[in-house]
Design a protein around this motif. Sequence first.
Motif, PDB file in Angstrom:
ATOM      1  N   GLU A 161       0.854  -1.199   0.000  1.00  0.00           N
ATOM      2  CA  GLU A 161       0.000   0.000   0.000  1.00  0.00           C
ATOM      3  C   GLU A 161       0.885   1.241   0.000  1.00  0.00           C
ATOM      4  O   GLU A 161       0.686   2.157  -0.775  1.00  0.00           O
ATOM      5  N   LEU A 162       1.879   1.215   0.922  1.00  0.00           N
ATOM      6  CA  LEU A 162       2.770   2.366   1.046  1.00  0.00           C
ATOM      7  C   LEU A 162       3.558   2.597  -0.238  1.00  0.00           C
ATOM      8  O   LEU A 162       3.670   3.706  -0.733  1.00  0.00           O
ATOM      9  N   SER A 163       4.105   1.481  -0.792  1.00  0.00           N
ATOM     10  CA  SER A 163       4.951   1.657  -1.979  1.00  0.00           C
ATOM     11  C   SER A 163       4.123   2.114  -3.172  1.00  0.00           C
ATOM     12  O   SER A 163       4.627   2.718  -4.094  1.00  0.00           O
ATOM     13  N   ALA A 164       2.817   1.801  -3.150  1.00  0.00           N
ATOM     14  CA  ALA A 164       1.967   2.202  -4.272  1.00  0.00           C
ATOM     15  C   ALA A 164       1.721   3.717  -4.263  1.00  0.00           C
ATOM     16  O   ALA A 164       1.539   4.323  -5.305  1.00  0.00           O
ATOM     17  N   VAL A 165       1.735   4.336  -3.063  1.00  0.00           N
ATOM     18  CA  VAL A 165       1.460   5.781  -3.016  1.00  0.00           C
ATOM     19  C   VAL A 165       2.727   6.637  -2.994  1.00  0.00           C
ATOM     20  O   VAL A 165       2.693   7.800  -3.352  1.00  0.00           O
ATOM     21  N   ALA A 166       3.841   6.017  -2.575  1.00  0.00           N
ATOM     22  CA  ALA A 166       5.069   6.828  -2.435  1.00  0.00           C
ATOM     23  C   ALA A 166       5.571   7.287  -3.802  1.00  0.00           C
ATOM     24  O   ALA A 166       5.796   6.489  -4.683  1.00  0.00           O
ATOM     25  N   ARG A 167       5.703   8.599  -3.943  1.00  0.00           N
ATOM     26  CA  ARG A 167       6.273   9.123  -5.191  1.00  0.00           C
ATOM     27  C   ARG A 167       7.682   9.573  -4.850  1.00  0.00           C
ATOM     28  O   ARG A 167       7.893  10.643  -4.303  1.00  0.00           O
ATOM     29  N   VAL A 168       8.637   8.739  -5.144  1.00  0.00           N
ATOM     30  CA  VAL A 168      10.006   9.104  -4.791  1.00  0.00           C
ATOM     31  C   VAL A 168      10.679   9.744  -5.998  1.00  0.00           C
ATOM     32  O   VAL A 168      10.657   9.197  -7.097  1.00  0.00           O
ATOM     33  N   GLU A 169      11.244  10.897  -5.767  1.00  0.00           N
ATOM     34  CA  GLU A 169      11.913  11.594  -6.860  1.00  0.00           C
ATOM     35  C   GLU A 169      13.284  10.956  -7.088  1.00  0.00           C
ATOM     36  O   GLU A 169      14.076  10.806  -6.157  1.00  0.00           O
ATOM     37  N   LEU A 170      13.546  10.545  -8.338  1.00  0.00           N
ATOM     38  CA  LEU A 170      14.825   9.905  -8.645  1.00  0.00           C
ATOM     39  C   LEU A 170      15.873  10.963  -8.960  1.00  0.00           C
ATOM     40  O   LEU A 170      15.606  11.914  -9.682  1.00  0.00           O
ATOM     41  N   LYS A 171      17.067  10.761  -8.392  1.00  0.00           N
ATOM     42  CA  LYS A 171      18.139  11.739  -8.628  1.00  0.00           C
ATOM     43  C   LYS A 171      19.453  11.017  -8.866  1.00  0.00           C
ATOM     44  O   LYS A 171      19.795  10.084  -8.136  1.00  0.00           O
ATOM     45  N   GLY A 172      20.189  11.494  -9.858  1.00  0.00           N
ATOM     46  CA  GLY A 172      21.533  10.970 -10.088  1.00  0.00           C
ATOM     47  C   GLY A 172      22.528  11.720  -9.221  1.00  0.00           C
ATOM     48  O   GLY A 172      22.181  12.658  -8.509  1.00  0.00           O
ATOM     49  N   THR A 173      23.792  11.285  -9.292  1.00  0.00           N
ATOM     50  CA  THR A 173      24.842  11.983  -8.534  1.00  0.00           C
ATOM     51  C   THR A 173      25.695  12.826  -9.480  1.00  0.00           C
ATOM     52  O   THR A 173      26.412  13.713  -9.048  1.00  0.00           O
ATOM     53  N   VAL A 174      25.635  12.507 -10.774  1.00  0.00           N
ATOM     54  CA  VAL A 174      26.413  13.271 -11.753  1.00  0.00           C
ATOM     55  C   VAL A 174      25.461  14.220 -12.474  1.00  0.00           C
ATOM     56  O   VAL A 174      24.467  13.792 -13.062  1.00  0.00           O
ATOM     57  N   ARG A 175      25.748  15.510 -12.380  1.00  0.00           N
ATOM     58  CA  ARG A 175      24.884  16.502 -13.025  1.00  0.00           C
ATOM     59  C   ARG A 175      25.718  17.335 -13.997  1.00  0.00           C
ATOM     60  O   ARG A 175      26.939  17.360 -13.876  1.00  0.00           O
ATOM     61  N   PRO A 176      25.088  18.039 -14.939  1.00  0.00           N
ATOM     62  CA  PRO A 176      25.868  18.864 -15.870  1.00  0.00           C
ATOM     63  C   PRO A 176      26.707  19.892 -15.107  1.00  0.00           C
ATOM     64  O   PRO A 176      26.242  20.473 -14.129  1.00  0.00           O
ATOM     65  N   ALA A 177      27.942  20.070 -15.548  1.00  0.00           N
ATOM     66  CA  ALA A 177      28.812  21.064 -14.893  1.00  0.00           C
ATOM     67  C   ALA A 177      28.289  22.463 -15.231  1.00  0.00           C
ATOM     68  O   ALA A 177      27.897  22.735 -16.367  1.00  0.00           O
ATOM     69  N   GLY A 178      28.288  23.344 -14.243  1.00  0.00           N
ATOM     70  CA  GLY A 178      27.712  24.674 -14.426  1.00  0.00           C
ATOM     71  C   GLY A 178      28.509  25.569 -15.373  1.00  0.00           C
ATOM     72  O   GLY A 178      27.970  26.183 -16.276  1.00  0.00           O
ATOM     73  N   ASP A 179      29.816  25.607 -15.153  1.00  0.00           N
ATOM     74  CA  ASP A 179      30.636  26.525 -15.969  1.00  0.00           C
ATOM     75  C   ASP A 179      31.340  25.727 -17.073  1.00  0.00           C
ATOM     76  O   ASP A 179      32.555  25.758 -17.211  1.00  0.00           O
TER      77      ASP A 179
END
Length: 635
Positions: free
Chosen positions: A312-330
Amino acid sequence: MKGFGSDKEAILELIISRSNRQRQEICQNYKSLYGKDLIADLKYELTGKFERLIVGLMRPPAYADAKEIKDAISGIGTDEKCLIEILASRTNKQIHQLVAAYKDAYERDLEADITGDTSGHFRKMLVVLLQGTREEDDVVSEDLVQQDVQDLYEAGELKWGTDEAQFIYILGNRSKQHLRLVFDEYLKTTGKPIEASIRGELSGDFEKLMLAVVKCVRSTAEYFAERLFKAMKGLGTRDNTLIRIMVSRSELDMLDIREIFRTKYEKSLYSMIKNDTSGEYKKALLKLCGGDDDAAGQFFPEAAQVAYQMWELSAVARVELKGTVRPAGDFNPDADAKALRKAMKGLGTDEDTIIDIIAHRSNAQRQQIRQTFKSHFGRDLMADLKSELSGDLARLILGLMMPPAHYDAKQLKKAMEGAGTDEKALIEILATRTNAEIQAIKEAYKEDYHKSLEDALSSDTSGHFKRILISLATGNREEGGEDRERAREDAQEMADTSSGDKSSLETRFMMILCTRSYPHLRRVFQEFVKMTNYDVEHTIKKEMSGDVRDVFVAIVQSVKNKPLFFADKLYKSMKGAGTDEKTLTRIMVSRSEIDLLNIRREFIEKYDKSLHQAIEGDTSGHFLKALLAICGGED
């Protein structure tokens, strides 16, 4: 205990088959009859863990807790885990009895002793819990729930820095019923479970304490099931924790703990104790445990209910997926290309620069660097890296340089070429990728190897396993939500293990597991538990074998919790003697921009150590440096 040696079997039988109140009467009568202190005599006669367990059972519960806390804060260092476990899980009444017992046994003030031995926000929260003033009414005000959610959100996520006092006040004083609603609302409002915010905002022992409080609010029995599992898994047993929990819960909620343990870890508490301990100590623990839930080969209905609620819990949980490598800013592809050329020119190679640039750019940025490198120097960056680097580091860096679909295609090709097939790699990739990812992999495979992925799978695998992989490789999984009526029908199809042969059972499982959407399958698994009292994974392991079993289990685990599936794979790639560098590299590369942050969270939650620590303890040199850069932080 008279004469030479002692009859441990009789001591064990007598003490464990009596309630604590009866043991106190025995102590009284022993003193009246023999003028001796029973606990002192037992201490003299017995030794080691068995003695600790038996003596623990002889003390009244509050005095047993008082002794544990005294041991935790005496001497050099403090056993914070013991303090957390006791103070986060006890009721108001148990806390008041503990404070009184401590005063009586040691003629000292418990609060003063704990204050003297701890510090910071951790100390403040322990003091709040020691008051034993948690609200106990079941009537919950919806307005106050909303207010608390807002206050927690503003104290953590929305604030630069964290207002710990709000967390302490709300989690330390509100009733359990109220807090459960706060946690539900928090998830709806913020899109993340309260545990994720606590991990992100708090740290150290204070974070561990707050997480324990949340777990105990959700389910004290589940908290203890998890503590018991962690006390016995891996090398060595944490006997103090095992003894403390078995003694303190034996007359409270041991049956509930057993049920949850069986559901969550797919083995009985009894069997785990049996495999992990020995001698009289083992006999005594098994008697306290009171029964083997594997014996009948199925859960109790109550355990099925617990599994049902987890779904029941896993059906409602909306977990936002995030990586650890992101585009470099500069980002400056020109500068990166030049720095890489310099790092590889002349004698020797500057691996540190290569790692710094490649591990800290997104895949799209790496493709731009590759293009720029070719335009500037008329050279292929991949070929240069290949000739300059070697071994595990080369595999990792070259993997990061490839577009994701081409990387997966290459991993599948490698799993099938040469003598023997790496079924584990085939399963890991095909059972976890989305439709869009599968379509991209198929195109990349065709482009790179001039052969369709399905043909390759067809000529390299056989039987049902082949059919399942080809079904997954069509990338044709439905993408809608759940359909309750159809979920019941699907569950019924899968639950009917008695009709037809093994082959038709595997076909039925394939048709459902390989084609239905993830949200729909979660509902199917829930209905399955309801119908059969089994978790679907348990049934697959019982009814099937070999690669077919492994691929179905991988699909189920991926549907249940994909980051946890990968956390398990990473843990197994590093545990024991030797490291499976190929699996480690493959997962770190392929999940780095998708959900590696979530995988890290699941890893520390399940294994009590961070992914960063595990990598540090298991790899070395530049390979280690590159892996830690992708891992992206220490939890």
